[in-house]
Design a protein around this motif. Structure first.
Motif, mmCIF file in Angstrom:
data_model
loop_
_atom_site.group_PDB
_atom_site.id
_atom_site.type_symbol
_atom_site.label_atom_id
_atom_site.label_comp_id
_atom_site.label_asym_id
_atom_site.label_seq_id
_atom_site.Cartn_x
_atom_site.Cartn_y
_atom_site.Cartn_z
ATOM 1 N N GLN A 13 0.821 -1.214 0.000
ATOM 2 C CA GLN A 13 0.000 0.000 0.000
ATOM 3 C C GLN A 13 0.856 1.265 0.000
ATOM 4 N N MET A 14 1.973 1.233 0.687
ATOM 5 C CA MET A 14 2.847 2.398 0.741
ATOM 6 C C MET A 14 3.300 2.806 -0.657
ATOM 7 N N PHE A 15 3.620 1.826 -1.474
ATOM 8 C CA PHE A 15 4.067 2.105 -2.837
ATOM 9 C C PHE A 15 2.901 2.547 -3.724
ATOM 10 N N VAL A 16 1.732 1.984 -3.473
ATOM 11 C CA VAL A 16 0.533 2.401 -4.214
ATOM 12 C C VAL A 16 0.254 3.879 -3.948
ATOM 13 N N TRP A 17 0.308 4.284 -2.690
ATOM 14 C CA TRP A 17 0.062 5.678 -2.331
ATOM 15 C C TRP A 17 1.127 6.596 -2.940
ATOM 16 N N GLN A 18 2.372 6.121 -2.967
ATOM 17 C CA GLN A 18 3.455 6.935 -3.541
ATOM 18 C C GLN A 18 3.233 7.211 -5.028
ATOM 19 N N ASN A 19 2.453 6.353 -5.660
ATOM 20 C CA ASN A 19 2.176 6.535 -7.084
ATOM 21 C C ASN A 19 0.770 7.073 -7.321
ATOM 22 N N GLU B 253 3.444 -3.927 -9.684
ATOM 23 C CA GLU B 253 4.490 -4.427 -10.579
ATOM 24 C C GLU B 253 5.884 -4.104 -10.041
ATOM 25 N N PHE B 254 6.051 -2.910 -9.469
ATOM 26 C CA PHE B 254 7.344 -2.544 -8.888
ATOM 27 C C PHE B 254 7.655 -3.426 -7.691
ATOM 28 N N TYR B 255 6.653 -3.687 -6.870
ATOM 29 C CA TYR B 255 6.824 -4.549 -5.701
ATOM 30 C C TYR B 255 7.264 -5.943 -6.149
ATOM 31 N N SER B 256 6.614 -6.448 -7.179
ATOM 32 C CA SER B 256 6.963 -7.758 -7.730
ATOM 33 C C SER B 256 8.382 -7.750 -8.293
ATOM 34 N N GLU B 257 8.739 -6.650 -8.940
ATOM 35 C CA GLU B 257 10.084 -6.530 -9.502
ATOM 36 C C GLU B 257 11.142 -6.582 -8.393
ATOM 37 N N LEU B 258 10.869 -5.917 -7.279
ATOM 38 C CA LEU B 258 11.787 -5.955 -6.143
ATOM 39 C C LEU B 258 11.915 -7.370 -5.588
ATOM 40 N N ILE B 259 10.774 -8.016 -5.386
ATOM 41 C CA ILE B 259 10.761 -9.377 -4.828
ATOM 42 C C ILE B 259 11.604 -10.330 -5.672
ATOM 43 N N ASN B 260 11.495 -10.198 -6.991
ATOM 44 C CA ASN B 260 12.170 -11.129 -7.900
ATOM 45 C C ASN B 260 13.556 -10.664 -8.337
ATOM 46 N N SER B 261 13.983 -9.510 -7.830
ATOM 47 C CA SER B 261 15.291 -8.988 -8.182
ATOM 48 C C SER B 261 16.396 -9.761 -7.461
#
Length: 445
Positions: A228-234, A258-266
């Protein structure tokens, strides 16, 4: 002879009366003493919390001081973090009513208030001179979860904004400047990759980098901090202000997932199994991870042997600054037999915990000077970061059915993304109708 006998009898009668009078006076004094004792007897108040061993010891020292200074109550602490929400809900619904006072999460407060499990303290607060009773001093987002139908059923004793802890030694070795106000998602991910190193000194993207033999990761993520924090930031939302829908399918929200998923899989983030095996914050403390997003109250910079800095979390793609503010509160059991005494204990303890914990959810206390007096072990720079973070901290939009909504959000959406590498774009169309249905049920009541 008869005269002597008569005198003797009279003397005995007088003595008997005198003894009786003394006895009666003594009994009256004893009765009076007993009544005084009963009048001044302190009420025993049972407190339940989720505090762990170390935290409960610190809390007990606070309770001991309150008990010693109070003429009205004695607080008895019962702390156990295991399955706390389930346990406290069961106790409140039981015949004996459970504890008089208890810690309550912001997630559960509204639901319990709607069920009639919490005491309405609105009038008590208006009549109290205790600093913690000044409801106008609370941040609105901090007080909101403890309100129901314009009544107040509890108070927050701490708001815990997410901040960015970094290992400055790792930054220095890599010759990377410390975070500043220009950091956004792209910059953050780039630095996380630069700080990720395999056993041969290679970084992600370099020839020969071995993702199966990493000795240092740039960041760690396991569902915390919440998406949610990232959703609010966007500029997105997961629940609309009117509680009528969950707009997780908007372009703004989808980009955050998508960014959260990208971080998880990075490769810059350890696998979830590695995190489970070695410990989430433990990996940061052990210098296996360079950056960690934790609560301001975690005070990680005071617990490690390396040079640790505390900074604001990166902003969103458009520069919007938002962090998540986790909330912890306390409430009174509606079934308590001594509401007046329990409220006195409640408000005294709330005030004392607000002075103990970072960050007190009070506008008058969230400044560097005030926090420094309470937490001298933390640097001025760190406290300045915390104050800035509080200025844009946001919390979840709680409502009566929120636990039901959250179960779907986590089990059907976030858990698959985090633990099964599921594609958010595939899941969102399936999960959104379920979330909307929970909100529809709430709105129809």
């Amino acid at each position: 002879m008869k005269k002597r006998i008569s005198i003797l009898i009279s003397t005995i009668m007088i003595l008997s009366i005198l003894v009786s009078g003394c006895s009666s006076s003594s009994n009256k004094q004893n009765t009076s003493s007993k009544n005084t004792t009963n009048t001044n007897k302190k009420v025993t108040i049972k407190l339940s919390t989720w505090a762990g061993a170390d935290e409960s010891k610190q809390l007990q020292s606070i309770i001991d001081k309150l008990n010693a200074n109070s003429k009205d109550y004695v607080i008895e602490q019962n702390s156990n973090p295991a399955d706390y929400d389930t346990r406290i809900t069961t106790q409140l619904s039981a015949g004996d009513g459970g504890p008089d006072l208890f810690w309550v999460s912001a997630q559960r407060a509204t639901q319990l208030a709607a069920q009639g499990a919490l005491l309405d303290i609105t009038d008590y607060l208006s009549k109290s001179s205790n600093k913690a009773a000044n409801v106008s001093d609370y941040y609105e987002n901090a007080l909101a979860p403890f309100k129901y139908q314009n009544k107040i059923y509890g108070l927050p004793w701490a708001e815990n904004p997410v901040v960015l802890y970094i290992n400055k030694d790792m930054f220095d070795k890599a010759k990377i400047p410390y975070p500043d106000g220009t950091w956004n998602w792209d910059k953050f991910l780039s630095v996380a990759q630069q700080l990720t190193v395999d056993a041969n000194g290679k970084h992600p993207g370099e020839a020969g980098f071995d993702k199966n033999n990493i000795k240092q990761w740039g960041f760690t993520l396991n569902g915390w901090p919440p998406v949610q924090m990232f959703v609010w930031q966007n500029n997105g939302e997961v629940i609309t202000p009117d509680f009528k829908s969950s707009p997780i399918d908007t372009p703004e929200a989808k980009k955050a997932f998508e960014f959260y998923s990208e971080l998880i899989n990075s490769p810059a983030v350890p696998s979830q199994q590695t995190i489970k095996d070695q410990g989430f914050d433990t990996m940061f403390k052990n210098q296996e991870v360079a950056m960690f997003m934790g609560g301001a109250a975690d005070s990680l910079e005071t617990q490690v042997k390396f040079n640790c800095g505390v900074y604001e979390v990166p902003s969103g793609p458009t520069g919007k600054k938002v962090t998540f503010g986790d909330l912890y509160g306390m409430a009174i059991n509606a079934k308590t037999k001594n509401p007046d005494a329990v409220f006195k204990a409640f408000i005294d303890l709330t005030n004392a915990i607000q002075e103990w914990k970072v960050v007190p959810p009070l506008k008058s206390e969230v400044n560097v000077d005030a926090l420094k007096k309470l937490h001298s072990d933390r640097s001025t720079e760190t406290l300045d970061t915390i104050v800035k973070s509080m200025s844009y901290a946001e919390g979840f939009r709680y409502f009566v059915n929120y636990p039901d909504w959250d179960n779907i959000f986590w089990n059907q959406l976030m858990d698959p993304i985090i633990n099964n590498k599921a594609n958010p774009d595939t899941l969102i169309p399936k999960v959104k109708p379920q979330l909307d249905n929970v909100l529809k049920q709430y709105s129809s009541k």
